[in-house]
Design a protein around this motif. Sequence first.
Motif, PDB file in Angstrom:
ATOM      1  N   ALA A  62       0.862  -1.184   0.000  1.00 15.40           N
ATOM      2  CA  ALA A  62       0.000   0.000   0.000  1.00 15.40           C
ATOM      3  C   ALA A  62       0.895   1.229   0.000  1.00 15.40           C
ATOM      4  N   SER A  66      -3.126   5.236   1.426  1.00 10.66           N
ATOM      5  CA  SER A  66      -3.491   3.871   1.819  1.00 10.66           C
ATOM      6  C   SER A  66      -2.429   3.201   2.680  1.00 10.66           C
ATOM      7  N   SER A 107      -5.397  -0.524  -3.049  1.00 11.77           N
ATOM      8  CA  SER A 107      -5.361   0.689  -3.861  1.00 11.77           C
ATOM      9  C   SER A 107      -6.790   1.094  -4.161  1.00 11.77           C
TER      10      SER A 107
END
Length: 431
Positions: A62, A66, A107
């Motif tokens: 990530a 994120s 994502s």
Amino acid sequence: MPYIDEALLDDPEELQRKDSRDTLRALASAGAQVREAMTLAEEAGIDRLASTDRPRSVLVAAIGGSSIVADVLELLAEPGSPVPVQARRNLPLPGWVGPMDLVVAVSLSGRAPGPLAVAAEAARRGAMLLTVGADDSPLAQVCRSARGVHVGVGAGGRTSSRTALWTLLAPVLLGADRLGLLDAPVDVLHAVAERLDLRAEQFRPSSDAFVNPAKILAVQLAETVPVVLGDGPLGGVAAARAASMLARTARIPATFGELPDAASGIVACFDGPYTAIGGRRAGTYDDARIRLGDIDTSGWEPHHFAEPEGELMERPRGPESGPGRGDDIFADPYLDGPAPPRLGLLMLRDAAVSPATPESVQAEALTDAVLTTAREAGARVMEVQAEEGAPIVRLADHVAALDFAATYLAIGLGLDPSVSPHVADLRDRTR
């Protein structure tokens, strides 16, 4: 020193006008994001993970807004996980990753180059896959081709990865729970959603600045060079998130750290040019504490807040106050130049351990010692303390407070919290 327009924070029309992509509304939907993500995860077949063999290791890919997903999974799994959990932002994928390992790729758009490349390489090696992102994305295609579990994102998580944290995190926590890596069952995630709903109500835009802890914190942060410090591992993850939100949302650079490791590095800053003893003129510094269960009025300034009867509260005085210790009344801002911004220490404190242990007592003593040193140096001290609950519930307390504060800070500075021209320029130049 940045100027924050406090009146703007109480003007609903201006808040909406400056917030072009409804960042505040997206943050307020965090509880709904958790519930929606749980439903989508169940529909995607997250329970399939419970029927598979426990992986040898878990790798989480990530980036950007994120990236906290990987940090949270490492944090919660570390105390008792039977397998190692680690983060990876991009290729190369470690050589040991293979069919016995689980790769989690997150994502929002499903197109972030790092997580997508990691997922594709993991699929090529036959590793198990759990992905979270848009349904109609390359990431979803890679996962389904490898017969992994892909969880789509609902309507509540389409603004940006910064405001869709819980859309991305909840499915990963459910999956890790199914694998026995950590304790995050459905009832704990419902508790997270309820806590986030409570904070959304408390930090709502219609709440006046003098009773809204997030708006109060935004005003205080605007007057400082902020340093965000967590009092332990949970606070450390929240501090990293806070620094990211202050930079990306409010355009305020912030240093962050975690006790006990960061104690000396942070305390060394108290000798620097942004405190009274570091070369700047001695002054009076305010001390504020925000408890998320109620509002502690210590540190409120008289020109900001008033008692219900209309009487101004007395302004607290720090260690640098007293006869002969106040601001220099002869200082000329035109001849001497403006005073440098003051250092601000924002301490993110976890809920108290009950019953207390020798380790918790020692940690509390270190936190208090750092705060005392900061006050004596003339730094401005701010505190946010989480309420009791499961670790992920307490983390939600800190994340919600700082997410809202960073957004209010951006708007108060006249900035759009969602749109940065320089970030757009960077994207154009690197295509």
